[in-house]
Scaffold this active site. Structure first.
Site, mmCIF file in Angstrom:
data_model
loop_
_atom_site.group_PDB
_atom_site.id
_atom_site.type_symbol
_atom_site.label_atom_id
_atom_site.label_comp_id
_atom_site.label_asym_id
_atom_site.label_seq_id
_atom_site.Cartn_x
_atom_site.Cartn_y
_atom_site.Cartn_z
ATOM 1 N N GLY A 81 -1.843 -15.571 38.131
ATOM 2 C CA GLY A 81 -0.774 -15.068 39.293
ATOM 3 C C GLY A 81 -0.443 -16.294 39.250
ATOM 4 C CB SER A 99 -1.185 -14.810 33.523
ATOM 5 O OG SER A 99 -0.206 -15.171 33.762
ATOM 6 C CB ALA A 100 -1.208 -18.834 36.158
ATOM 7 C CG HIS A 152 2.602 -12.798 30.913
ATOM 8 N ND1 HIS A 152 1.572 -11.631 30.372
ATOM 9 C CD2 HIS A 152 2.570 -13.786 31.725
ATOM 10 C CE1 HIS A 152 1.088 -11.695 31.624
ATOM 11 N NE2 HIS A 152 1.367 -13.342 32.056
ATOM 12 C CD GLU A 176 1.917 -8.800 28.749
ATOM 13 O OE1 GLU A 176 2.244 -7.730 28.157
ATOM 14 O OE2 GLU A 176 2.091 -9.339 29.913
#
Lengths: 235, 235
Positions: free
Chosen positions: A90, A122-123, A159, A194
């Site tokens: 997020g 991700s985050a 990413h 990814e």
């Protein structure tokens, strides 16, 4: 003692949420019947409840229960007593702000270093680095610091995107941004494409997934490392 | 009294630095023989000197001298006495950090509002908004605040990019990022495509260039505005 999976993304093109990682997660969380999910990064601004539902659905496929951290009265106790922890993606600025606000940065760090199995996507992977300064996210809220968990001795750029040679867009490429970072910081950066993830097993850090990763070190030409390669000495 | 040009980018595909804006800048700076250039955003980490040389070369085509702010002993006096001011693009976190460090935020604001002609491109446009929270840049340094000049009553997202329907990449689209911003902020955001700029003439704000812009307001569906349209009431 650290057991962490630090993934570029939760979802790869053409598959469902966490689908590509489920076999790995089944092993990773093999002695967990329930894990604690940290939903603070709120992708697209969805609520903690909505986000946790998505995660519950994915983990039900490997028979693991999920409880959102927001469902606990005492966040610190929830982290301390967790069988396993997962921080979803997020907005990294929001995630880090919330972790500081709830006094969880140091606790999360010590809990993960003590061996509680951890997954970040991700985050949730960005925060495993020394700082969040190589996030791709928009600074929608102002965190009290960019310092993060330091589970690994370098930073992540999740990413990771290679420059598009056909692009006519004049915004900075990812490589340009990381180059700017290295004018003011010496921390190495792993550009995780990814579908790639890092596995941290005690002191050993390995690149996994189908793709190679791109490594950026201060004052060095960026280079590729193959999947399966040991990254423990990058610091 | 404000006279500002707030541009998405310094350079559009297939042309040289500032080329597409030069006819506009000739009018904008019509009574300036020399302007002060603020090189703090350092694109790709280039030095203040290197950056200022690029700008001198562009402005020499319209017979305007350029002096880099770093060439002055007293930055505040340089800003106060400038015939015109230009802040170039690069990294917004770095630019804002340097402006705070040198105590220039409030002075730059009052100087521009008092009528000194201003040009911003990219990061130099971001700072014209109420906050820098809708920058696309990487947080390579930690500024003391995200609050910026507030020359206009909304925020800018420069280099605005429409979602690519063919993309298989799972990183957030620009629209998703701005949507996340609006979960925590009510400030409207103007997505300025490359080649577009806002002209601020006293209290009137107009969209210029060949392209339309995309407007994001909190709790509203994003919408397009045509070039030439008045945006003075957006707040």
């Amino acid at each position: 003692m650290t057991k962490a999976i630090i993934a570029s993304t939760s979802t790869i093109h053409g598959s469902t949420y966490l689908e590509y990682l489920l076999p790995t997660l089944k092993e990773h969380y093999y002695n967990c019947s329930e894990i604690v999910f940290i939903p603070f990064a709120r992708p697209s601004g969805i609520s903690h409840e909505e986000y946790t539902l998505i995660v519950k659905k994915a983990f039900s496929q490997i028979n693991i229960q999920v409880k959102g951290l927001h469902e606990f009265d005492d966040y610190s106790n929830a982290i301390k007593n967790a069988q396993g922890i997962f921080t979803g993606g997020g907005n990294t600025f929001l995630l880090v702000s919330q972790l500081y606000k709830n006094n969880l940065i140091e606790l999360l760090r010590t809990t993960i270093l003590a061996g509680t199995p951890y997954l970040g996507t991700s985050a949730g992977s960005n925060i495993c680095g020394l700082t969040m300064s190589t996030t791709n996210d928009m600074p929608i809220v102002y965190p009290p610091s960019f310092k993060t968990l330091g589970i690994i001795p370098f930073n992540i750029n999740p990413h990771y995107l290679d420059p598009d040679p056909t692009s006519t867009h004049k915004g900075e490429t990812r490589e340009t941004r990381i180059k700017e970072f290295h004018k003011f910081n010496t921390i190495p950066v792993v550009g995780l494409r990814e579908g790639s993830w890092l596995t941290v097993d005690d002191k050993t850090i390995t690149l996994n997934g189908n793709l190679d990763a791109r490594i950026f070190e201060c004052n060095k030409i960026p280079y590729e490392v193959n999947t399966g390669q040991d990254l423990s000495d990058l610091n």
